[in-house]
Write a protein that holds these residues in place. Structure first.
Motif, mmCIF file in Angstrom:
data_model
loop_
_atom_site.group_PDB
_atom_site.id
_atom_site.type_symbol
_atom_site.label_atom_id
_atom_site.label_comp_id
_atom_site.label_asym_id
_atom_site.label_seq_id
_atom_site.Cartn_x
_atom_site.Cartn_y
_atom_site.Cartn_z
ATOM 1 N N UNK A 1 0.843 -1.195 0.000
ATOM 2 C CA UNK A 1 0.000 0.000 0.000
ATOM 3 C C UNK A 1 0.883 1.251 0.000
ATOM 4 N N UNK A 2 0.801 2.110 -1.037
ATOM 5 C CA UNK A 2 1.637 3.305 -1.095
ATOM 6 C C UNK A 2 1.307 4.338 -0.016
ATOM 7 N N UNK A 3 0.183 4.127 0.687
ATOM 8 C CA UNK A 3 -0.196 5.026 1.774
ATOM 9 C C UNK A 3 -0.270 4.268 3.101
ATOM 10 N N UNK A 4 0.623 3.314 3.247
ATOM 11 C CA UNK A 4 0.619 2.463 4.438
ATOM 12 C C UNK A 4 0.873 3.266 5.722
ATOM 13 N N UNK A 5 1.752 4.263 5.630
ATOM 14 C CA UNK A 5 2.082 5.083 6.793
ATOM 15 C C UNK A 5 1.591 6.517 6.593
ATOM 16 N N UNK A 6 1.167 7.114 7.698
ATOM 17 C CA UNK A 6 0.655 8.492 7.675
ATOM 18 C C UNK A 6 1.464 9.313 8.676
ATOM 19 N N UNK A 7 1.979 10.440 8.217
ATOM 20 C CA UNK A 7 2.854 11.255 9.064
ATOM 21 C C UNK A 7 2.356 12.696 9.166
ATOM 22 N N UNK A 8 2.483 13.265 10.357
ATOM 23 C CA UNK A 8 2.207 14.683 10.593
ATOM 24 C C UNK A 8 3.480 15.320 11.116
ATOM 25 N N UNK A 9 3.859 16.463 10.537
ATOM 26 C CA UNK A 9 5.061 17.169 10.990
ATOM 27 C C UNK A 9 4.630 18.390 11.801
ATOM 28 N N UNK A 10 5.289 18.583 12.934
ATOM 29 C CA UNK A 10 4.956 19.668 13.852
ATOM 30 C C UNK A 10 6.141 20.634 14.004
ATOM 31 N N UNK B 1 4.972 22.568 18.284
ATOM 32 C CA UNK B 1 3.736 21.859 18.650
ATOM 33 C C UNK B 1 2.552 22.194 17.755
ATOM 34 N N UNK B 2 2.830 22.855 16.640
ATOM 35 C CA UNK B 2 1.759 23.185 15.698
ATOM 36 C C UNK B 2 1.850 22.272 14.481
ATOM 37 N N UNK B 3 0.732 21.643 14.144
ATOM 38 C CA UNK B 3 0.699 20.779 12.967
ATOM 39 C C UNK B 3 0.850 21.628 11.706
ATOM 40 N N UNK B 4 1.852 21.295 10.891
ATOM 41 C CA UNK B 4 2.141 22.086 9.694
ATOM 42 C C UNK B 4 1.732 21.381 8.405
ATOM 43 N N UNK C 1 9.265 12.026 4.655
ATOM 44 C CA UNK C 1 9.828 12.827 3.562
ATOM 45 C C UNK C 1 8.731 13.619 2.849
ATOM 46 N N UNK C 2 7.611 12.966 2.584
ATOM 47 C CA UNK C 2 6.506 13.639 1.906
ATOM 48 C C UNK C 2 5.896 14.735 2.788
ATOM 49 N N UNK C 3 5.808 14.477 4.094
ATOM 50 C CA UNK C 3 5.277 15.487 5.019
ATOM 51 C C UNK C 3 6.215 16.693 5.072
ATOM 52 N N UNK C 4 7.521 16.446 5.100
ATOM 53 C CA UNK C 4 8.501 17.536 5.129
ATOM 54 C C UNK C 4 8.428 18.361 3.851
ATOM 55 N N UNK C 5 8.240 17.687 2.716
ATOM 56 C CA UNK C 5 8.122 18.387 1.436
ATOM 57 C C UNK C 5 6.924 19.330 1.440
ATOM 58 N N UNK C 6 5.803 18.860 1.978
ATOM 59 C CA UNK C 6 4.599 19.696 2.035
ATOM 60 C C UNK C 6 4.769 20.842 3.035
ATOM 61 N N UNK C 7 5.531 20.593 4.103
ATOM 62 C CA UNK C 7 5.789 21.656 5.079
ATOM 63 C C UNK C 7 6.607 22.777 4.448
#
Length: 245
Positions: free
Chosen positions: A200-209, A212-215, A228-234
């Protein structure tokens, strides 16, 4: 090691499909070279004694050397640090996996039943076998030039992709450098597994803070890819927004 005539023909056709310089093609009618290639395409689950592990080790050294030479000639004015960074992309497991897919190495791999059922190992096996194949080509030809010529088109494509990215695909490092330059806290990542299916290409879900603020959020087939994908979006978020300091 004994291999059937059918397997010999399969290997010869596979090598022809790589489009190596024609003057080297005759080398793969020799039995010893056929055996090297067959070894590079054999997983340890199929043969615990004769498999691609030794050739993978050789392939790693060959790959790093010719990748360094490619970068030196292609980008002569690039600084050493930048060369090292680019090379890391040109010899990465992801790059090897991509090359393996393009040459359809999966079709000629010999894998034991247990490993064949392990979908999570598929990408790793393709990458490792591709690296072993590079080692087998060198063992067979004892020269680097035809291997380099074969790999250059793959490197041209990948290096253009990497260099077109201002962050050089190193999104987590770029995000940390940015936040530190702005006096913000170091990014923290919270990653959860949302599916047990390895493919599954979406097996893991990550939130970068940040502070303490979700970005931003990102998904991936591995924890590393999700982060890596979360950091790219941040980073994209910061291009258009300011965070309260």
């Amino acid at each position: 090691m004994e291999i059937s005539n059918k397997r010999v023909e399969e290997i010869i056709n596979f090598i022809k499909g790589l489009n190596l310089d024609l003057k080297y093609q005759k080398e793969f009618t020799k039995r010893k070279n056929i055996l090297y290639i067959n070894e590079s395409l054999t997983h340890s689950s199929a043969n615990s004694e004769i498999n691609y592990e030794n050739l993978e080790f050789l392939g790693d050294a060959v790959l790093r050397l010719i990748a360094s030479d490619f970068i030196k000639n292609k980008y002569p004015y690039m600084q050493v640090g930048e060369r090292s960074e680019l090379r890391s992309h040109l010899v990465s497991d992801q790059w090897l996996e991509d090359v393996g897919k393009k040459i359809e190495i999966e079709k000629v791999l010999i894998i034991g039943k247990k490993a064949l059922r392990d979908k999570s190992a598929k990408a790793t096996i393709q990458a490792e076998a591709t690296e072993a194949l590079i080692g087998a080509l060198y063992e067979s030809l004892t020269t680097l030039e035809p291997i380099k010529d074969w790999l250059v088109p793959f490197w041209d494509e990948k290096s253009k992709e990497v260099l077109a990215d201002p962050h050089r695909k190193n999104y987590k490092s770029a995000l940390q450098e940015f936040t530190q330059s702005k006096g913000l806290s170091i990014p923290t990542y919270k990653t959860i597994e949302i599916d047990k299916k390895h493919d599954n290409p979406k097996r893991f879900f990550c939130t970068v803070f940040i502070k303490n603020q979700s970005i931003a959020e990102g998904s991936g087939k591995s924890m590393k890819q999700a982060e890596k994908n979360a950091a790219s979006k941040a980073l994209k978020y910061f291009e258009n927004n300011l965070i309260d300091q």
